[in-house]
Design an enzyme around this catalytic site. Sequence first.
Site, PDB file in Angstrom:
ATOM      1  CG  HIS A 108      -2.306   0.536   0.894  1.00  0.00           C
ATOM      2  ND1 HIS A 108      -3.191  -0.086   0.038  1.00  0.00           N
ATOM      3  CD2 HIS A 108      -2.945   1.671   1.302  1.00  0.00           C
ATOM      4  CE1 HIS A 108      -4.299   0.612  -0.049  1.00  0.00           C
ATOM      5  NE2 HIS A 108      -4.175   1.694   0.696  1.00  0.00           N
ATOM      6  CG  HIS A 114      -9.347   7.258  -2.683  1.00  0.00           C
ATOM      7  ND1 HIS A 114      -9.137   6.191  -1.855  1.00  0.00           N
ATOM      8  CD2 HIS A 114      -8.124   7.854  -2.849  1.00  0.00           C
ATOM      9  CE1 HIS A 114      -7.861   6.127  -1.531  1.00  0.00           C
ATOM     10  NE2 HIS A 114      -7.224   7.111  -2.117  1.00  0.00           N
TER      11      HIS A 114
END
Length: 328
Positions: free
Chosen positions: A252, A278
Amino acid sequence: MALRSFLGDYLPHQRAYSANTILSYRDSLKLLLQFAARKRGRVSELSLANLNAATITAFLNNLEAERGNGAATRNVRLSAIHSFFEYLGREYPEHLEQAQRVLSVPFKRTTNRTIDYLEADELRALLEGIDRSRPAGRRDYMLLTLMFNTGARVQEVVSLKTTDFRLVAPPTVKFFGKGRKERLCPLWPETARLLKQHFHDCGLEPQEPQFVFRNQGGGPLTRFGARLILKRHIQRAAEAQPTLKRKRIHPHSLRHSTAIYLLKSGIDLSTIAHYLGHACINTANKYVTIDLEAKRAAIAKAKPIVTKSRKTPIWRADENLLKWLESL
């Protein structure tokens, strides 16, 4: 029976959860059953009565004490357990009281740790340190390059198939991401060129849906395998770039690195949020707070407020007066 219907029918059909979410729930409940079976000897000898609130709390504490999990992982496991007992209380009313007790087990407060990401020179050291003379090295280089180019989640990347790519101009890749959302992400021409070479080296046909990244056994690469690949190359790159030794880098982190790189390139937060997939633009706001270069530039522009030194009061300079006051 309840567990089978929860995982086999409720989650996939009634809630339409993704396969990855169901696997995460399965793993959490599996760990719980294995923990609860320690005293019984076998999982098959357990009953729902054994999975009470006290057992759940002991299991959560065990995750931190023995498995070394943090509060965030503990909360993920508890979320899956809560979901199961919500289903249990609704579908099997005779267990409603037990379900309510388990649902009262609270989540643990977590601390917000500093987000680590790769600076340009660190990323360069990472990629240049990979031995591309070997097939495994070329795969690793392709994997990490694609992760940085797209900023995609590691599961999204390892799940890619050849048919998800468009390698003619303009090159793009299609991700089937979190929340069952599809998104297209542009590829740099260099990345597209590397992918064409990777397809050729691995004998992959763009028209046939085949996994792009495979492990040494020929099976699809997992997110755990990708994590090990990154860890190995980070350790090697740290020899040339010592700053990496002080950072906690995981898959990540490459996603964070992409976001910071875009932010430094002048890309607005709305575009970055869509680029990374997102659901809300507010999620991208955190990248503004972790960009150290932007913070340094801001403090350099700000004028320091200099206060004039004050003269020490007479009563402080007079030692006799202070001694007299202390003697009172």
